[in-house]
Write a protein that holds these residues in place. Structure first.
Motif, PDB file in Angstrom:
ATOM      1  N   UNK A  19       0.838  -1.194   0.000  1.00 16.17           N
ATOM      2  CA  UNK A  19       0.000   0.000   0.000  1.00 16.17           C
ATOM      3  C   UNK A  19       0.874   1.245   0.000  1.00 16.17           C
ATOM      4  N   UNK A  20       0.364   2.312  -0.609  1.00 16.83           N
ATOM      5  CA  UNK A  20       1.128   3.542  -0.774  1.00 16.83           C
ATOM      6  C   UNK A  20       0.476   4.704  -0.035  1.00 16.83           C
ATOM      7  N   UNK A  21       1.200   5.268   0.936  1.00 18.09           N
ATOM      8  CA  UNK A  21       0.722   6.460   1.635  1.00 18.09           C
ATOM      9  C   UNK A  21       0.473   7.599   0.659  1.00 18.09           C
ATOM     10  N   UNK A  22       1.409   7.807  -0.253  1.00 17.91           N
ATOM     11  CA  UNK A  22       1.284   8.901  -1.222  1.00 17.91           C
ATOM     12  C   UNK A  22       0.047   8.724  -2.105  1.00 17.91           C
ATOM     13  N   UNK A  23      -0.173   7.504  -2.599  1.00 16.85           N
ATOM     14  CA  UNK A  23      -1.341   7.253  -3.444  1.00 16.85           C
ATOM     15  C   UNK A  23      -2.633   7.522  -2.677  1.00 16.85           C
ATOM     16  N   UNK A  24      -2.728   7.011  -1.451  1.00 16.96           N
ATOM     17  CA  UNK A  24      -3.950   7.180  -0.658  1.00 16.96           C
ATOM     18  C   UNK A  24      -4.173   8.647  -0.327  1.00 16.96           C
TER      19      UNK A  24
END
Length: 156
Positions: A19-24
């Motif tokens: 999972x990606x913090x930046x994407x979310x």
């Protein structure tokens, strides 16, 4: 809103991929937001004094995504100014420090963003059909339903 309908501004996902913090964060971002509250659950090295080697997550994806849709719909009903809801959960084998779940809510004001985000993660943990197997340093392992986790004990 029908619980089986997803708002096109929301993102609900279960994934084997990291999972990606930046994407979310970017998915929760909106020009009308004054706040984005984001909760990141990570695999920790110790649970109740026992050393953890890694975790394995499994879930019943169709039902879990329906629970995510219900959570997002309730957030939008309870905090009517909500602009974006993002709920992503990971499955598979996760190492210490890896992100297992991300919940983000974008709203005009911080109080509603915080409250909605907390509602999202707490409800997910109690209602979603997602299980984790904790693998301990002594070679033993234990399956745990996320819903069995205590509210004040973060087990993700």
């Amino acid at each position: 809103m029908n619980s089986s309908t997803i708002n096109p501004q929301d993102s609900l996902r279960i994934s084997f991929a990291p999972l990606s913090l930046e994407e979310v964060y970017n998915l929760a971002d909106d020009p009308a937001n004054g706040a984005i509250a984001l909760m990141s659950g990570t695999v920790r090295q110790q649970t109740e004094g026992k050393a953890v080697r890694y975790l394995e997550y499994q879930g019943y994806e169709p039902m879990a995504l329906e629970i995510f849709r219900q959570i997002a719909a309730t957030i939008r009903q309870q905090w009517t100014d909500t602009n974006r809801v993002v709920i992503h959960h990971r499955t598979g084998r996760l190492q210490i420090g890896e992100i297992s779940v991300l919940v983000a809510v974008g709203c005009p004001h911080r109080a509603e963003a915080f409250a909605a985000c907390r509602y999202g993660i707490d409800t997910l943990k109690h209602n979603a059909p997602i299980w984790k197997k904790e693998f301990w340093s002594d070679g033993s392992s234990t399956w745990v339903s996320i819903g069995a986790c205590e509210e004040n004990t973060v087990r993700l």
